[in-house]
Design a protein around this motif. Structure first.
Motif, mmCIF file in Angstrom:
data_model
loop_
_atom_site.group_PDB
_atom_site.id
_atom_site.type_symbol
_atom_site.label_atom_id
_atom_site.label_comp_id
_atom_site.label_asym_id
_atom_site.label_seq_id
_atom_site.Cartn_x
_atom_site.Cartn_y
_atom_site.Cartn_z
ATOM 1 N N MET A 80 0.819 -1.209 0.000
ATOM 2 C CA MET A 80 0.000 0.000 0.000
ATOM 3 C C MET A 80 0.847 1.252 0.000
ATOM 4 O O MET A 80 2.010 1.241 0.396
ATOM 5 C CB MET A 80 -0.995 0.000 1.154
ATOM 6 N N GLY A 81 0.241 2.331 -0.444
ATOM 7 C CA GLY A 81 0.902 3.625 -0.442
ATOM 8 C C GLY A 81 0.956 4.180 0.968
ATOM 9 O O GLY A 81 0.050 3.967 1.772
ATOM 10 N N GLU A 82 2.022 4.886 1.250
ATOM 11 C CA GLU A 82 2.215 5.454 2.584
ATOM 12 C C GLU A 82 1.051 6.343 3.002
ATOM 13 O O GLU A 82 0.702 6.420 4.182
ATOM 14 C CB GLU A 82 3.527 6.246 2.604
ATOM 15 N N ASP A 83 0.396 6.998 2.046
ATOM 16 C CA ASP A 83 -0.730 7.880 2.365
ATOM 17 C C ASP A 83 -1.886 7.122 3.022
ATOM 18 O O ASP A 83 -2.679 7.707 3.762
ATOM 19 C CB ASP A 83 -1.208 8.622 1.120
ATOM 20 N N ASN A 84 -1.993 5.817 2.770
ATOM 21 C CA ASN A 84 -3.062 5.018 3.386
ATOM 22 C C ASN A 84 -2.876 4.846 4.888
ATOM 23 O O ASN A 84 -3.844 4.580 5.602
ATOM 24 C CB ASN A 84 -3.158 3.637 2.731
ATOM 25 N N LEU A 85 -1.651 4.994 5.377
ATOM 26 C CA LEU A 85 -1.421 4.831 6.816
ATOM 27 C C LEU A 85 -2.070 5.941 7.636
ATOM 28 O O LEU A 85 -2.384 5.751 8.807
ATOM 29 C CB LEU A 85 0.076 4.781 7.124
ATOM 30 N N VAL A 86 -2.286 7.083 7.012
ATOM 31 C CA VAL A 86 -2.884 8.217 7.720
ATOM 32 C C VAL A 86 -4.272 7.855 8.250
ATOM 33 O O VAL A 86 -4.649 8.248 9.345
ATOM 34 C CB VAL A 86 -2.940 9.469 6.802
ATOM 35 N N GLN A 87 -5.036 7.082 7.482
ATOM 36 C CA GLN A 87 -6.374 6.682 7.921
ATOM 37 C C GLN A 87 -6.455 5.183 8.239
ATOM 38 O O GLN A 87 -7.541 4.631 8.373
ATOM 39 C CB GLN A 87 -7.418 7.054 6.876
ATOM 40 N N PHE A 88 -5.314 4.531 8.367
ATOM 41 C CA PHE A 88 -5.286 3.085 8.554
ATOM 42 C C PHE A 88 -6.063 2.628 9.791
ATOM 43 O O PHE A 88 -6.699 1.581 9.788
ATOM 44 C CB PHE A 88 -3.841 2.586 8.603
ATOM 45 N N LEU B 170 5.229 -0.757 2.205
ATOM 46 C CA LEU B 170 4.777 0.591 1.857
ATOM 47 C C LEU B 170 5.629 1.194 0.763
ATOM 48 O O LEU B 170 6.839 1.047 0.758
ATOM 49 C CB LEU B 170 4.948 1.515 3.070
ATOM 50 N N TYR B 171 4.973 1.883 -0.144
ATOM 51 C CA TYR B 171 5.708 2.671 -1.121
ATOM 52 C C TYR B 171 5.435 4.144 -0.823
ATOM 53 O O TYR B 171 4.375 4.497 -0.311
ATOM 54 C CB TYR B 171 5.360 2.305 -2.560
ATOM 55 N N PRO B 172 6.412 5.019 -1.091
ATOM 56 C CA PRO B 172 6.244 6.438 -0.762
ATOM 57 C C PRO B 172 5.169 7.105 -1.612
ATOM 58 O O PRO B 172 4.941 6.714 -2.749
ATOM 59 C CB PRO B 172 7.622 7.044 -1.057
ATOM 60 N N ARG B 173 4.513 8.065 -1.018
ATOM 61 C CA ARG B 173 3.518 8.890 -1.727
ATOM 62 C C ARG B 173 3.844 10.347 -1.428
ATOM 63 O O ARG B 173 4.195 10.688 -0.294
ATOM 64 C CB ARG B 173 2.105 8.567 -1.256
ATOM 65 N N PRO B 174 3.710 11.225 -2.424
ATOM 66 C CA PRO B 174 4.035 12.638 -2.210
ATOM 67 C C PRO B 174 3.155 13.273 -1.132
ATOM 68 O O PRO B 174 1.979 12.943 -1.013
ATOM 69 C CB PRO B 174 3.754 13.287 -3.566
ATOM 70 N N ASN B 175 3.748 14.143 -0.357
ATOM 71 C CA ASN B 175 3.036 14.972 0.628
ATOM 72 C C ASN B 175 2.231 14.166 1.650
ATOM 73 O O ASN B 175 1.135 14.568 2.033
ATOM 74 C CB ASN B 175 2.104 15.974 -0.079
ATOM 75 N N THR B 176 2.773 13.043 2.093
ATOM 76 C CA THR B 176 2.073 12.229 3.086
ATOM 77 C C THR B 176 2.242 12.843 4.468
ATOM 78 O O THR B 176 3.362 13.064 4.914
ATOM 79 C CB THR B 176 2.620 10.782 3.096
ATOM 80 N N PRO B 177 1.124 13.106 5.171
ATOM 81 C CA PRO B 177 1.228 13.626 6.530
ATOM 82 C C PRO B 177 1.811 12.582 7.484
ATOM 83 O O PRO B 177 1.873 11.390 7.160
ATOM 84 C CB PRO B 177 -0.230 13.918 6.915
ATOM 85 N N ALA B 178 2.209 13.029 8.644
ATOM 86 C CA ALA B 178 2.760 12.122 9.659
ATOM 87 C C ALA B 178 1.711 11.092 10.064
ATOM 88 O O ALA B 178 0.511 11.355 10.017
ATOM 89 C CB ALA B 178 3.210 12.927 10.872
ATOM 90 N N HIS B 179 2.184 9.913 10.443
ATOM 91 C CA HIS B 179 1.291 8.840 10.873
ATOM 92 C C HIS B 179 1.967 8.052 11.989
ATOM 93 O O HIS B 179 3.150 8.230 12.258
ATOM 94 C CB HIS B 179 0.921 7.935 9.697
ATOM 95 N N ASP B 180 1.213 7.169 12.630
ATOM 96 C CA ASP B 180 1.701 6.441 13.803
ATOM 97 C C ASP B 180 2.266 5.064 13.500
ATOM 98 O O ASP B 180 2.671 4.358 14.416
ATOM 99 C CB ASP B 180 0.549 6.264 14.819
ATOM 100 N N PHE B 181 2.288 4.640 12.243
ATOM 101 C CA PHE B 181 2.620 3.256 11.947
ATOM 102 C C PHE B 181 4.004 3.058 11.338
ATOM 103 O O PHE B 181 4.401 1.937 11.074
ATOM 104 C CB PHE B 181 1.568 2.663 11.007
ATOM 105 N N GLY B 182 4.738 4.135 11.127
ATOM 106 C CA GLY B 182 6.027 4.042 10.456
ATOM 107 C C GLY B 182 7.049 3.171 11.154
ATOM 108 O O GLY B 182 7.903 2.573 10.505
ATOM 109 N N ASN B 183 6.979 3.077 12.470
ATOM 110 C CA ASN B 183 7.953 2.279 13.218
ATOM 111 C C ASN B 183 7.426 0.919 13.626
ATOM 112 O O ASN B 183 8.057 0.212 14.401
ATOM 113 C CB ASN B 183 8.403 3.052 14.467
ATOM 114 N N HIS B 184 6.259 0.541 13.137
ATOM 115 C CA HIS B 184 5.682 -0.757 13.482
ATOM 116 C C HIS B 184 6.550 -1.876 12.890
ATOM 117 O O HIS B 184 6.989 -1.777 11.741
ATOM 118 C CB HIS B 184 4.245 -0.864 12.962
#
Length: 190
Positions: free
Chosen positions: A104-112, A129-143
């Motif tokens: 999934m795109g990194e932008d999906n983590l914002v509402q995951f 995850l693949y990068p997506r432009p202008n993705t806001p911060a999210h809580d799952f990056g270090n999972h």
């Protein structure tokens, strides 16, 4: 076999989807990537959504020359809208010999955290995850189950392609020649 599952409406499938799928299939430990054509995304309106069989056909045509990419209609027989956790569970039960990974795109983590049973997805499945432009911060990056994969940063959208078609503008290089020919043949998105 370790298989990446790339869920989407693919309305239509475009070069961005194909580059991401091919990158996942050739730059990670995945042996194949399956495009899971979703009849209806629970988070999107389906006003301009083509019939799932037409979208399936476009994916099939787009990936015909790549043995590492497959297309699945697994969600066509499920209750709509379909939920990722339900599809993952069915696939894991049907194909016990395979290990499945969610792409999934990194932008999906914002509402995951709004996804149905997202905790179960993280418990039982890895996410690439693949990068997506202008993705806001999210809580799952270090999972520990979330793995970032270097892939080209592309900002191509199916919405943009549909808009170009409605305006009778060229879509060459945004989709494969086979997909463009099918869209023209069926007069989609006009």
């Amino acid at each position: 076999m370790k298989i990446g599952l790339f869920f989407g409406s693919f309305n239509p499938i475009h070069i961005g989807h194909l580059i991401i799928a091919n990158t996942m299939a050739t730059s990670t430990d995945l042996q194949q990537v399956w495009f899971i054509v979703s009849p209806q995304n629970p988070f999107k309106k389906n006003s301009s959504l083509l019939h799932e069989f037409d979208r399936y056909t476009m994916v099939e045509r787009a990936i015909a020359d790549n043995h590492k990419l497959k297309v699945s209609d697994i969600e066509f027989s499920l209750t709509k809208p379909s939920y990722t956790i339900d599809t993952l569970t069915i696939l894991a039960d049907k194909y016990k010999e395979h290990e499945f990974v969610l792409i999934m795109g990194e932008d999906n983590l914002v509402q995951f955290q709004n996804w149905k049973n997202y905790e179960k997805i993280l418990e039982f499945y890895e996410i690439y995850l693949y990068p997506r432009p202008n993705t806001p911060a999210h809580d799952f990056g270090n999972h520990p189950k979330v793995k970032f994969v270097k892939a080209p940063l592309l900002d191509i959208s199916a919405t943009y392609i549909r808009k170009r078609l409605q305006e009778q503008k060229n879509i060459k290089y945004l989709v494969t020649d086979q997909v463009e020919a099918y869209i023209e043949l069926k007069k989609f998105y006009i």
